[in-house]
Write a protein that holds these residues in place. Structure first.
Motif, PDB file in Angstrom:
ATOM      1  N   MET A   1       5.219   3.505   3.504  1.00 31.62           N
ATOM      2  CA  MET A   1       4.157   3.087   3.789  1.00 31.62           C
ATOM      3  C   MET A   1       3.444   4.246   3.712  1.00 31.62           C
ATOM      4  O   MET A   1       2.052   4.440   3.978  1.00 31.62           O
ATOM      5  CB  MET A   1       4.659   1.936   5.619  1.00 31.62           C
ATOM      6  CG  MET A   1       3.722   2.158   5.913  1.00 31.62           C
ATOM      7  SD  MET A   1       3.026   0.168   5.484  1.00 31.62           S
ATOM      8  CE  MET A   1       1.905  -0.273   6.664  1.00 31.62           C
ATOM      9  N   ILE A   2       3.528   5.173   4.808  1.00 33.89           N
ATOM     10  CA  ILE A   2       3.272   6.871   5.236  1.00 33.89           C
ATOM     11  C   ILE A   2       2.566   6.744   4.013  1.00 33.89           C
ATOM     12  O   ILE A   2       1.129   7.586   4.263  1.00 33.89           O
ATOM     13  CB  ILE A   2       4.093   7.375   5.613  1.00 33.89           C
ATOM     14  CG1 ILE A   2       4.265   7.108   6.809  1.00 33.89           C
ATOM     15  CG2 ILE A   2       3.444   8.665   6.142  1.00 33.89           C
ATOM     16  CD1 ILE A   2       5.927   7.834   7.786  1.00 33.89           C
ATOM     17  N   LYS A   3       3.301   7.400   2.807  1.00 38.29           N
ATOM     18  CA  LYS A   3       2.728   7.916   1.747  1.00 38.29           C
ATOM     19  C   LYS A   3       0.759   6.961   1.141  1.00 38.29           C
ATOM     20  O   LYS A   3       0.247   7.607   1.091  1.00 38.29           O
ATOM     21  CB  LYS A   3       3.313   7.282   0.230  1.00 38.29           C
ATOM     22  CG  LYS A   3       4.751   8.653   0.812  1.00 38.29           C
ATOM     23  CD  LYS A   3       5.179   8.345  -0.923  1.00 38.29           C
ATOM     24  CE  LYS A   3       6.790   9.888  -0.098  1.00 38.29           C
ATOM     25  NZ  LYS A   3       7.348   9.587  -1.231  1.00 38.29           N
ATOM     26  N   ALA A   4       1.361   5.902   1.554  1.00 38.75           N
ATOM     27  CA  ALA A   4       0.530   4.817   0.668  1.00 38.75           C
ATOM     28  C   ALA A   4      -1.388   4.892   1.656  1.00 38.75           C
ATOM     29  O   ALA A   4      -2.167   5.140   1.681  1.00 38.75           O
ATOM     30  CB  ALA A   4       0.567   3.217   0.745  1.00 38.75           C
ATOM     31  N   LEU A   5       0.088   4.827   3.448  1.00 39.63           N
ATOM     32  CA  LEU A   5      -1.605   5.431   4.530  1.00 39.63           C
ATOM     33  C   LEU A   5      -2.421   6.560   4.009  1.00 39.63           C
ATOM     34  O   LEU A   5      -3.681   7.320   4.284  1.00 39.63           O
ATOM     35  CB  LEU A   5      -1.282   5.179   5.610  1.00 39.63           C
ATOM     36  CG  LEU A   5      -1.014   3.335   5.909  1.00 39.63           C
ATOM     37  CD1 LEU A   5      -0.357   3.649   7.104  1.00 39.63           C
ATOM     38  CD2 LEU A   5      -2.171   3.083   6.016  1.00 39.63           C
ATOM     39  N   SER A   6      -1.861   7.755   3.650  1.00 35.60           N
ATOM     40  CA  SER A   6      -1.937   9.158   3.697  1.00 35.60           C
ATOM     41  C   SER A   6      -2.845   8.937   1.793  1.00 35.60           C
ATOM     42  O   SER A   6      -4.266   9.924   2.037  1.00 35.60           O
ATOM     43  CB  SER A   6      -0.392  10.381   3.648  1.00 35.60           C
ATOM     44  OG  SER A   6       0.401   9.477   2.549  1.00 35.60           O
ATOM     45  N   ALA A   7      -2.417   8.561   0.957  1.00 33.44           N
ATOM     46  CA  ALA A   7      -3.465   8.430  -0.286  1.00 33.44           C
ATOM     47  C   ALA A   7      -4.533   7.737   0.404  1.00 33.44           C
ATOM     48  O   ALA A   7      -5.500   8.524  -0.214  1.00 33.44           O
ATOM     49  CB  ALA A   7      -2.519   6.963  -1.445  1.00 33.44           C
ATOM     50  N   VAL A   8      -4.900   6.424   1.106  1.00 31.34           N
ATOM     51  CA  VAL A   8      -5.594   6.140   0.423  1.00 31.34           C
ATOM     52  C   VAL A   8      -6.552   6.830   2.426  1.00 31.34           C
ATOM     53  O   VAL A   8      -8.236   7.323   1.958  1.00 31.34           O
ATOM     54  CB  VAL A   8      -5.836   4.395   2.272  1.00 31.34           C
ATOM     55  CG1 VAL A   8      -6.630   4.273   2.523  1.00 31.34           C
ATOM     56  CG2 VAL A   8      -4.698   3.544   1.364  1.00 31.34           C
ATOM     57  N   ALA A   9      -6.310   8.110   2.608  1.00 31.49           N
ATOM     58  CA  ALA A   9      -7.016   8.770   4.087  1.00 31.49           C
ATOM     59  C   ALA A   9      -7.632   9.749   3.133  1.00 31.49           C
ATOM     60  O   ALA A   9      -8.218  10.236   3.479  1.00 31.49           O
ATOM     61  CB  ALA A   9      -6.316   8.967   5.019  1.00 31.49           C
ATOM     62  N   VAL A  10      -6.833  10.079   2.382  1.00 31.46           N
ATOM     63  CA  VAL A  10      -7.198  11.507   1.289  1.00 31.46           C
ATOM     64  C   VAL A  10      -8.377  10.718   0.333  1.00 31.46           C
ATOM     65  O   VAL A  10      -9.178  11.369   0.486  1.00 31.46           O
ATOM     66  CB  VAL A  10      -5.985  12.114   0.016  1.00 31.46           C
ATOM     67  CG1 VAL A  10      -6.450  12.571  -0.402  1.00 31.46           C
ATOM     68  CG2 VAL A  10      -5.371  12.562   1.075  1.00 31.46           C
ATOM     69  N   ALA A  11      -8.439   9.507   0.203  1.00 31.75           N
ATOM     70  CA  ALA A  11      -8.893   8.871  -0.953  1.00 31.75           C
ATOM     71  C   ALA A  11     -10.872   8.923  -0.022  1.00 31.75           C
ATOM     72  O   ALA A  11     -11.290   8.904  -0.759  1.00 31.75           O
ATOM     73  CB  ALA A  11      -8.251   7.770  -1.694  1.00 31.75           C
ATOM     74  N   ALA A  12     -10.823   8.121   1.165  1.00 34.27           N
ATOM     75  CA  ALA A  12     -11.612   8.176   2.424  1.00 34.27           C
ATOM     76  C   ALA A  12     -12.391   9.298   2.191  1.00 34.27           C
ATOM     77  O   ALA A  12     -13.545   9.469   2.562  1.00 34.27           O
ATOM     78  CB  ALA A  12     -10.996   7.149   3.423  1.00 34.27           C
ATOM     79  N   PHE A  13     -11.971  10.663   3.348  1.00 35.73           N
ATOM     80  CA  PHE A  13     -12.062  11.546   3.042  1.00 35.73           C
ATOM     81  C   PHE A  13     -12.968  12.456   2.101  1.00 35.73           C
ATOM     82  O   PHE A  13     -13.872  13.274   1.785  1.00 35.73           O
ATOM     83  CB  PHE A  13     -10.744  12.336   3.376  1.00 35.73           C
ATOM     84  CG  PHE A  13     -11.310  14.204   3.381  1.00 35.73           C
ATOM     85  CD1 PHE A  13     -12.324  14.143   4.746  1.00 35.73           C
ATOM     86  CD2 PHE A  13     -11.147  15.414   2.407  1.00 35.73           C
ATOM     87  CE1 PHE A  13     -12.713  15.381   5.082  1.00 35.73           C
ATOM     88  CE2 PHE A  13     -11.916  16.069   2.755  1.00 35.73           C
ATOM     89  CZ  PHE A  13     -12.262  16.842   4.224  1.00 35.73           C
ATOM     90  N   ILE A  14     -12.318  12.292   0.372  1.00 35.05           N
ATOM     91  CA  ILE A  14     -12.824  12.945  -0.764  1.00 35.05           C
ATOM     92  C   ILE A  14     -13.956  11.978  -0.684  1.00 35.05           C
ATOM     93  O   ILE A  14     -15.490  12.851  -1.697  1.00 35.05           O
ATOM     94  CB  ILE A  14     -11.885  12.085  -2.059  1.00 35.05           C
ATOM     95  CG1 ILE A  14     -11.259  13.850  -1.625  1.00 35.05           C
ATOM     96  CG2 ILE A  14     -12.739  12.823  -2.905  1.00 35.05           C
ATOM     97  CD1 ILE A  14      -9.839  13.801  -2.604  1.00 35.05           C
ATOM     98  N   ALA A  15     -13.934  10.355  -0.513  1.00 34.63           N
ATOM     99  CA  ALA A  15     -15.203   9.776  -1.253  1.00 34.63           C
ATOM    100  C   ALA A  15     -16.141   9.575   0.087  1.00 34.63           C
ATOM    101  O   ALA A  15     -17.471  10.401   0.080  1.00 34.63           O
ATOM    102  CB  ALA A  15     -15.243   8.178  -0.946  1.00 34.63           C
ATOM    103  N   ALA A  16     -16.183  10.093   1.217  1.00 36.03           N
ATOM    104  CA  ALA A  16     -17.524  10.586   2.521  1.00 36.03           C
ATOM    105  C   ALA A  16     -17.633  11.892   2.211  1.00 36.03           C
ATOM    106  O   ALA A  16     -18.572  12.349   2.212  1.00 36.03           O
ATOM    107  CB  ALA A  16     -16.383  10.437   3.454  1.00 36.03           C
ATOM    108  N   ALA A  17     -16.814  13.258   1.291  1.00 37.07           N
ATOM    109  CA  ALA A  17     -17.593  14.219   1.487  1.00 37.07           C
ATOM    110  C   ALA A  17     -18.138  14.077   0.291  1.00 37.07           C
ATOM    111  O   ALA A  17     -19.282  14.978  -0.256  1.00 37.07           O
ATOM    112  CB  ALA A  17     -16.498  14.987   1.005  1.00 37.07           C
ATOM    113  N   LEU A  18     -18.118  13.919  -1.170  1.00 43.11           N
ATOM    114  CA  LEU A  18     -18.191  13.210  -1.973  1.00 43.11           C
ATOM    115  C   LEU A  18     -20.295  12.625  -1.211  1.00 43.11           C
ATOM    116  O   LEU A  18     -20.838  12.545  -2.202  1.00 43.11           O
ATOM    117  CB  LEU A  18     -17.970  12.709  -3.154  1.00 43.11           C
ATOM    118  CG  LEU A  18     -17.243  13.632  -3.690  1.00 43.11           C
ATOM    119  CD1 LEU A  18     -16.697  12.567  -4.889  1.00 43.11           C
ATOM    120  CD2 LEU A  18     -17.649  15.265  -4.632  1.00 43.11           C
TER     121      LEU A  18
END
Length: 84
Positions: A1-18
């Motif tokens: 569960m933690i891996k899935a949430l961290s993957a979503v958080a990383v993807a959201a951070f990359i999308a915001a940065a782009l």
């Protein structure tokens, strides 16, 4: 569960940065390119006056045979790698 949430958080951070980072890029203005002085021409060099000053393949026809000779200069054989 933690891996899935961290993957979503990383993807959201990359999308915001782009999304945000291109706003900090400098503005670009369109213009026509400046042509160089001799960009489309070959260098011109003076042709040597004597046959010994001329270089291959730019040798004048009069330099290809001895003076006073009546021999005909034949065209060289063309060798290619095309084997059909």
């Amino acid at each position: 569960m933690i891996k899935a949430l961290s993957a979503v958080a990383v993807a959201a951070f990359i999308a915001a940065a782009l999304t945000i980072l291109p706003g900090f890029a400098p503005q670009v203005s369109a213009s026509t390119p400046v042509a160089l002085a001799k960009a489309d021409r070959l260098d011109t060099r003076p042709v040597g006056t004597t046959c010994s000053q001329q270089t291959w393949p730019n040798i004048e026809a009069s330099c290809l045979r001895a003076a006073g000779s009546k021999t005909i200069v034949r065209e060289a054989r063309l060798v290619t790698a095309d084997h059909r």
